[in-house]
Design a protein around this motif. Structure first.
Motif, short mmCIF file in Angstrom:
data_model
loop_
_atom_site.label_atom_id
_atom_site.label_comp_id
_atom_site.label_asym_id
_atom_site.label_seq_id
_atom_site.Cartn_x
_atom_site.Cartn_y
_atom_site.Cartn_z
N LEU A 22 -7.61 7.19 5.80
CA LEU A 22 -7.92 5.90 6.42
C LEU A 22 -9.05 6.02 7.43
CD1 LEU A 22 -4.50 4.17 7.13
CD2 LEU A 22 -6.30 3.39 5.61
N ASN B 25 -9.31 -3.72 2.00
CA ASN B 25 -8.37 -4.84 2.03
C ASN B 25 -7.35 -4.71 0.91
OD1 ASN B 25 -9.78 -5.84 4.18
ND2 ASN B 25 -10.69 -7.54 3.09
N ASN C 172 1.32 1.85 9.48
CA ASN C 172 1.52 0.41 9.65
C ASN C 172 0.78 -0.15 10.85
OD1 ASN C 172 3.11 0.11 7.38
ND2 ASN C 172 5.00 0.58 8.49
N THR D 163 0.82 -1.20 0.00
CA THR D 163 0.00 0.00 0.00
C THR D 163 0.85 1.25 0.00
OG1 THR D 163 -0.12 -0.20 2.37
CG2 THR D 163 -1.95 -1.09 1.14
N VAL E 86 -1.20 4.25 1.95
CA VAL E 86 -1.23 3.94 3.38
C VAL E 86 0.18 3.99 3.95
CG1 VAL E 86 -1.77 2.20 5.10
CG2 VAL E 86 -3.24 2.46 3.13
N TYR F 68 -6.11 -3.54 11.84
CA TYR F 68 -7.21 -3.90 10.95
C TYR F 68 -7.09 -5.35 10.50
CZ TYR F 68 -10.31 -4.04 6.93
OH TYR F 68 -11.29 -4.39 6.04
N SER F 69 -5.88 -5.76 10.14
CA SER F 69 -5.65 -7.15 9.69
C SER F 69 -6.06 -8.14 10.76
CB SER F 69 -4.18 -7.37 9.34
OG SER F 69 -3.80 -6.56 8.27
N GLN G 269 -6.44 -1.95 -0.63
CA GLN G 269 -5.60 -0.81 -0.32
C GLN G 269 -4.54 -1.15 0.71
OE1 GLN G 269 -7.76 2.59 1.11
NE2 GLN G 269 -5.93 3.83 1.37
N LEU G 270 -4.91 -1.99 1.68
CA LEU G 270 -3.97 -2.34 2.75
C LEU G 270 -3.08 -3.54 2.40
CD1 LEU G 270 -6.30 -1.98 5.88
CD2 LEU G 270 -4.73 -0.30 4.92
N TYR H 71 -2.13 0.83 11.92
CA TYR H 71 -3.53 0.64 11.48
C TYR H 71 -3.66 -0.65 10.68
CZ TYR H 71 -7.98 1.21 9.09
OH TYR H 71 -9.24 0.99 8.60
N VAL H 72 -2.73 -0.87 9.77
CA VAL H 72 -2.75 -2.08 8.94
C VAL H 72 -2.71 -3.31 9.84
CG1 VAL H 72 -1.53 -3.41 7.18
CG2 VAL H 72 -1.70 -0.93 6.95
#
Length: 198
Positions: free
Chosen positions: A124, A190, A47, A38, A44, A53-54, A192-193, A49-50
C-alpha cells in the motif's frame, strides 16, 4: 380430595416439563469476522489506511468529475454537440477554470496523501508513493497546459466555434507526449480498496 390435588399437581408438573423441556433451543450462529472486499482478495488489511484514503478521496476528488467536460478536446466537442456553446471567450475561460480547479483539488489530494494517509503495509505504501508521484506529474502537466492556454492570441476569438475549440484543444496537447497515469492508478487503488470510482 388428596387424589385430586395430587392429580392436579402431577398434570401441572407434566405440563410445565412438557412446555419447557421440549422447546427447541435457538441456535446462535458463530460470528465470523467480516472482511472488506479488499481483504477477501487478500490485498489490503490496513483498515485505517482505507478509512483515511476514502476520506481524502471523497473530500477532494469528488468535484473533479464536473471538470472533465473541458479537460479533453473530445469531451468538450461531445458536450457542445448537444449543449449551447457559450461563445469563444467564455469557452476559453471555462477551460482555464476547469484546469485551475482540477489542479487545486489534485494539490490538496496529493498533500493529504503525503501528510495524512499513512500505512505500514509495504504494498500500500508503494502504491501511495506512486500515486503521489503521478499526482505531482499531473500538476506539472496542468501548469504547462494552462500556460499554453494563456498564449492563445486575442484575435483568435473571431474564429468559428469548431476552429476555436480545435485551437484550444491543440493548446492543451503536450509535445513530450508522456502519458500521465494519475487517473488510472487512482482507479486501481480505489478498486483494490473497494471504493467506487467517481
Amino acid at each position: 380430595m388428596k387424589l385430586k390435588k395430587m392429580l392436579t399437581m402431577g398434570l401441572s408438573l407434566a405440563l410445565i416439563l412438557g412446555v419447557t423441556g421440549c422447546t427447541k433451543k435457538e441456535v446462535v450462529p458463530e460470528k465470523t469476522p467480516t472482511k472488506t472486499p479488499t481483504e477477501e482478495k487478500g490485498s489490503v488489511t490496513d483498515n485505517e489506511y482505507v478509512k483515511q484514503y476514502s476520506k481524502v478521496y471523497n473530500n477532494f476528488m469528488g468535484g473533479v468529475e464536473e471538470n472533465k467536460v473541458y479537460l479533453t478536446p473530445e469531451s468538450a466537442t461531445e458536450y457542445y454537440a448537444t449543449n449551447e456553446y457559450p461563445g469563444n471567450e467564455t469557452y476559453l475561460e471555462n477551460v482555464k477554470m476547469a484546469y485551475h480547479d482540477t489542479k487545486e483539488k489534485i494539490v490538496v489530494f496529493v498533500n493529504s496523501l503525503k501528510n495524512d494517509v499513512k500505512t505500514d503495509d509495504a504494498e500500500l505504501n508503494k502504491k501511495n508513493q506512486q500515486l503521489i508521484a503521478e499526482g505531482e506529474k499531473a500538476i506539472a502537466d496542468i501548469d504547462a497546459k494552462t500556460k499554453k492556454l494563456d498564449e492563445i492570441p486575442k484575435d483568435a476569438m473571431s474564429k468559428t466555434k469548431e476552429e476555436y475549440m480545435k485551437l484550444v484543444g491543440e493548446a492543451t496537447m503536450l509535445k513530450d507526449n508522456t502519458k500521465n497515469e494519475f487517473s488510472k492508478l487512482m482507479e486501481e487503488i480505489n478498486t483494490q480498496l473497494g471504493i467506487k470510482n467517481k
